[in-house]
Write a protein that holds these residues in place. Structure first.
Motif, PDB file in Angstrom:
ATOM      1  N   THR A 345       1.073  -1.582  -0.364  1.00 44.95           N
ATOM      2  CA  THR A 345      -0.197  -0.063   0.365  1.00 44.95           C
ATOM      3  C   THR A 345       0.655   1.647   0.154  1.00 44.95           C
ATOM      4  OG1 THR A 345      -1.428  -1.629   1.222  1.00 44.95           O
ATOM      5  CG2 THR A 345      -1.726   1.405   0.912  1.00 44.95           C
ATOM      6  N   LEU A 346       0.604   2.126  -1.093  1.00 42.36           N
ATOM      7  CA  LEU A 346       1.481   3.551  -1.267  1.00 42.36           C
ATOM      8  C   LEU A 346       0.440   4.467  -0.686  1.00 42.36           C
ATOM      9  CD1 LEU A 346       3.406   3.134  -4.462  1.00 42.36           C
ATOM     10  CD2 LEU A 346       4.012   2.412  -1.651  1.00 42.36           C
ATOM     11  N   ASP A 347       0.986   5.310   0.031  1.00 43.67           N
ATOM     12  CA  ASP A 347       0.352   6.509   0.381  1.00 43.67           C
ATOM     13  C   ASP A 347       0.891   7.594   1.144  1.00 43.67           C
ATOM     14  OD1 ASP A 347       1.012   6.179   2.784  1.00 43.67           O
ATOM     15  OD2 ASP A 347      -0.821   4.862   3.452  1.00 43.67           O
ATOM     16  N   ASP A 348       0.459   8.441   1.097  1.00 44.64           N
ATOM     17  CA  ASP A 348       1.333  10.058   2.006  1.00 44.64           C
ATOM     18  C   ASP A 348       2.536   9.499   2.372  1.00 44.64           C
ATOM     19  OD1 ASP A 348      -0.104  11.654  -0.001  1.00 44.64           O
ATOM     20  OD2 ASP A 348      -1.158  12.071   2.062  1.00 44.64           O
ATOM     21  N   GLY A 349       2.117   8.357   3.930  1.00 43.60           N
ATOM     22  CA  GLY A 349       3.359   7.744   4.515  1.00 43.60           C
ATOM     23  C   GLY A 349       4.684   7.866   3.986  1.00 43.60           C
ATOM     24  N   ASP A 350       4.550   7.726   2.390  1.00 47.30           N
ATOM     25  CA  ASP A 350       5.780   6.793   2.208  1.00 47.30           C
ATOM     26  C   ASP A 350       6.458   8.253   0.524  1.00 47.30           C
ATOM     27  OD1 ASP A 350       5.485   3.847   2.816  1.00 47.30           O
ATOM     28  OD2 ASP A 350       3.627   3.902   1.659  1.00 47.30           O
ATOM     29  N   ALA A 351       5.620   9.594   1.399  1.00 43.86           N
ATOM     30  CA  ALA A 351       6.318  10.468   0.688  1.00 43.86           C
ATOM     31  C   ALA A 351       7.765  10.049   1.222  1.00 43.86           C
ATOM     32  CB  ALA A 351       5.835  11.881   0.969  1.00 43.86           C
ATOM     33  N   MET A 352       8.483  11.184  -0.186  1.00 40.98           N
ATOM     34  CA  MET A 352      10.101  11.969  -0.103  1.00 40.98           C
ATOM     35  C   MET A 352       9.928  13.020   1.201  1.00 40.98           C
ATOM     36  SD  MET A 352      12.226   9.568  -2.563  1.00 40.98           S
ATOM     37  CE  MET A 352      14.021   9.608  -1.710  1.00 40.98           C
ATOM     38  N   ALA A 353       9.325  13.608   0.329  1.00 47.54           N
ATOM     39  CA  ALA A 353       8.938  14.850   0.733  1.00 47.54           C
ATOM     40  C   ALA A 353       7.977  15.359   0.607  1.00 47.54           C
ATOM     41  CB  ALA A 353       9.701  15.590  -0.207  1.00 47.54           C
ATOM     42  N   PRO A 354       7.711  16.505   2.179  1.00 53.64           N
ATOM     43  CA  PRO A 354       6.302  17.239   2.114  1.00 53.64           C
ATOM     44  C   PRO A 354       5.813  17.255   1.444  1.00 53.64           C
ATOM     45  CG  PRO A 354       7.768  17.845   3.838  1.00 53.64           C
ATOM     46  CD  PRO A 354       9.111  17.118   2.690  1.00 53.64           C
ATOM     47  N   LYS A 355       6.472  17.903  -0.009  1.00 48.36           N
ATOM     48  CA  LYS A 355       5.369  18.731  -0.833  1.00 48.36           C
ATOM     49  C   LYS A 355       5.382  18.026  -1.974  1.00 48.36           C
ATOM     50  CE  LYS A 355       7.255  23.619   0.770  1.00 48.36           C
ATOM     51  NZ  LYS A 355       8.104  24.542  -0.385  1.00 48.36           N
ATOM     52  N   ALA A 356       5.657  16.742  -2.290  1.00 49.45           N
ATOM     53  CA  ALA A 356       5.401  15.434  -3.000  1.00 49.45           C
ATOM     54  C   ALA A 356       4.605  14.680  -2.970  1.00 49.45           C
ATOM     55  CB  ALA A 356       6.444  15.259  -4.091  1.00 49.45           C
ATOM     56  N   ARG A 357       3.536  14.671  -2.498  1.00 50.71           N
ATOM     57  CA  ARG A 357       2.948  13.904  -1.594  1.00 50.71           C
ATOM     58  C   ARG A 357       1.324  12.505  -3.121  1.00 50.71           C
ATOM     59  NH1 ARG A 357       0.771  15.614   3.977  1.00 50.71           N
ATOM     60  NH2 ARG A 357       3.209  16.623   4.279  1.00 50.71           N
ATOM     61  N   LEU A 358       1.534  11.083  -3.223  1.00 46.93           N
ATOM     62  CA  LEU A 358      -0.028  10.606  -4.000  1.00 46.93           C
ATOM     63  C   LEU A 358      -1.412  11.833  -3.518  1.00 46.93           C
ATOM     64  CD1 LEU A 358       0.118   7.167  -3.283  1.00 46.93           C
ATOM     65  CD2 LEU A 358       0.308   8.578  -5.497  1.00 46.93           C
ATOM     66  N   SER A 359      -1.485  12.197  -2.378  1.00 46.98           N
ATOM     67  CA  SER A 359      -2.955  13.680  -2.192  1.00 46.98           C
ATOM     68  C   SER A 359      -3.226  14.363  -2.704  1.00 46.98           C
ATOM     69  CB  SER A 359      -3.226  13.612  -1.018  1.00 46.98           C
ATOM     70  OG  SER A 359      -1.846  14.097  -0.361  1.00 46.98           O
ATOM     71  N   GLN A 360      -1.545  14.509  -3.872  1.00 45.15           N
ATOM     72  CA  GLN A 360      -1.664  15.690  -4.306  1.00 45.15           C
ATOM     73  C   GLN A 360      -2.412  15.179  -6.030  1.00 45.15           C
ATOM     74  OE1 GLN A 360       2.390  17.281  -2.833  1.00 45.15           O
ATOM     75  NE2 GLN A 360       1.984  18.223  -4.148  1.00 45.15           N
ATOM     76  N   VAL A 361      -2.170  14.096  -6.386  1.00 42.85           N
ATOM     77  CA  VAL A 361      -2.165  14.152  -7.558  1.00 42.85           C
ATOM     78  C   VAL A 361      -3.598  13.208  -8.071  1.00 42.85           C
ATOM     79  CG1 VAL A 361      -0.058  15.008  -8.303  1.00 42.85           C
ATOM     80  CG2 VAL A 361      -0.855  11.888  -7.409  1.00 42.85           C
ATOM     81  N   ASP A 362      -3.997  13.380  -9.095  1.00 37.09           N
ATOM     82  CA  ASP A 362      -5.337  12.369  -9.572  1.00 37.09           C
ATOM     83  C   ASP A 362      -4.991  10.758 -10.217  1.00 37.09           C
ATOM     84  OD1 ASP A 362      -7.271  14.024  -8.647  1.00 37.09           O
ATOM     85  OD2 ASP A 362      -6.842  14.714 -10.661  1.00 37.09           O
TER      86      ASP A 362
END
Length: 409
Positions: A345-362
């Motif tokens: 499961t990939l989500d915002d918890g696996d982000a490498m940078a606070p300004k680049a997250r899965l929740s930012q894109v469709d």
């Protein structure tokens, strides 16, 4: 600054007018006092009282109520009383209305000088100059970081004892990688202000990274001083968490990062520490803390024709990227070749940078890579799998099939 001094001058005008106002009224007051003295109302009243009491004494004598000796004694007492009242009411002569006028201009000059001196001593002229400098640089179409640094350094030379100048220089030095100058700016701040835990923590963190993430005796002394003043200082706790993580003491790292988050006001920094906590939990074999928000479920598998090429403990990186390829990796998960097939499961918890997250894109593209070298960068001989952009949504949907089916040349 010219506009500021003009404003001060306008504020002083009413004060100076109030000082002159008594002079404008001095003539009328002097005339009123002179008229009062000329009227001699008090003396006339004293004489009238004397005459009434004397008439009473004479009437008493004529009626035979007092004898001549008693009459003479009481009349003498009345005359003495009249003399005393007249002497007490004697006034010194009035001075001319223009007397003492020289004190007014002297007071006016003293007021202006005192006001200007007080402002230069207690005011914020240096801070206003600093603010004006920053506004000028921001309004300059050719403004740049070197230009801003040059202007601020000139201001620091002009007012070296203004802590706000060094407070402005420090983040610019730090973010541009000029660690020695950033260290100097923080040292000046500590010398000009109290040794606050925040400043001590910033200096400790700066020297920690400058020393290659080594907790030197100098850094440790700063850490001890900061924690003695504030045991919950978040910057220090975050740094100590990094030190514990790199020493593979994941439980200590998690504890320190959680304590740091509790005292943080910066949402991005707090999220970066939460990501570190989840990574440490994975290293401990624990289930990472749940993260709210959209994500992707991915089932990663190895094509049969590639089986046996690499060892079971070879690292496998699963990466989600934005469809346009304009952002850093949105999420990164790690497993091993021997664990495949596996559903991640990939989500915002696996982000490498606070300004680049899965929740930012469709939508997001998926890449899986088996790294023979264990490095994050692709190397010849690595195994690779790709999937076109898929919709980012809830975690409970069917997993996306991602097959590792090619070799990196």
């Amino acid at each position: 600054m010219i506009a500021l001094w003009i404003a001060f001058a306008l504020l002083l005008v009413p004060a100076l007018w109030l000082l002159v106002l008594p002079l404008r009224r001095a003539g009328a007051v002097a005339r009123a006092l002179a008229d009062d003295e000329a009227s001699e109302r008090t003396e006339r009243q004293n004489v009238a009282v004397y005459r009434r009491r004397l008439a009473s004494l004479e009437a008493a004598r004529d009626r035979g109520e007092i004898d001549a000796a008693r009459f003479d004694e009481d009349r003498l007492e009345l005359e003495r009383s009249l003399l005393d009242d007249t002497a007490a009411s004697t006034r010194s002569p009035l001075k001319a209305p223009r007397a003492g006028r020289w004190l007014v201009p002297v007071t006016m000059v003293a007021l202006v000088v005192a006001s200007a001196s007080w402002y230069r001593w207690e005011g914020a002229e240096g801070d206003l100059a600093l603010y004006r400098l920053q506004q000028q640089v921001m309004a300059d179409p050719e403004a740049s970081l070197p230009r801003l640094l040059e202007r601020l350094e000139a201001e620091a030379a002009r007012q070296p004892d203004n802590p706000n100048v060094w407070r402005s220089l420090f983040p610019l030095y730090r973010d541009s990688g000029r660690l020695e100058r950033a260290d100097h700016a923080l040292t000046r701040l500590l010398a000009l202000e109290e040794r606050s835990p925040w400043l001590l923590a910033e200096l400790a963190q700066l020297r920690y990274f400058a020393a290659g993430r080594e907790l030197t005796p100098n850094v440790q002394a700063l850490v001890d001083e900061a924690l003695a003043a504030d045991p919950a200082q978040p910057t220090v706790l975050g740094m100590l968490g990094i030190e514990a993580f790199e020493s593979a003491d994941y439980e200590t790292a998690i504890d320190r990062w959680r304590r740091a988050i509790a005292g943080m006001n910066d949402a991005e920094s707090a999220e970066a520490l939460r990501q570190g906590i989840r990574t440490a939990q994975r290293r401990l074999g624990q289930t990472p803390e749940a993260v709210e928000g959209p994500g992707l479920r991915v089932r990663v598998s190895l094509a049969p024709e590639l089986a046996g090429r690499l060892g079971a403990d070879t690292a496998v990186f699963v990466v989600a990227r934005d469809a346009a390829g304009e952002l850093p990796p949105l999420a990164v998960a790690r497993t091993t070749l021997g664990a495949l097939p596996a559903t991640l499961t990939l989500d915002d918890g696996d982000a490498m940078a606070p300004k680049a997250r899965l929740s930012q894109v469709d939508e997001a593209r998926l890449v899986a890579r088996v790294s023979a070298s264990g490095q994050a960068d692709p190397q010849p001989g690595d195994l690779l799998g790709r999937h076109a952009a898929v919709a980012v949504g809830e975690h409970d949907g069917d997993p996306v099939e991602l097959i590792i089916d090619r070799i990196v040349e």
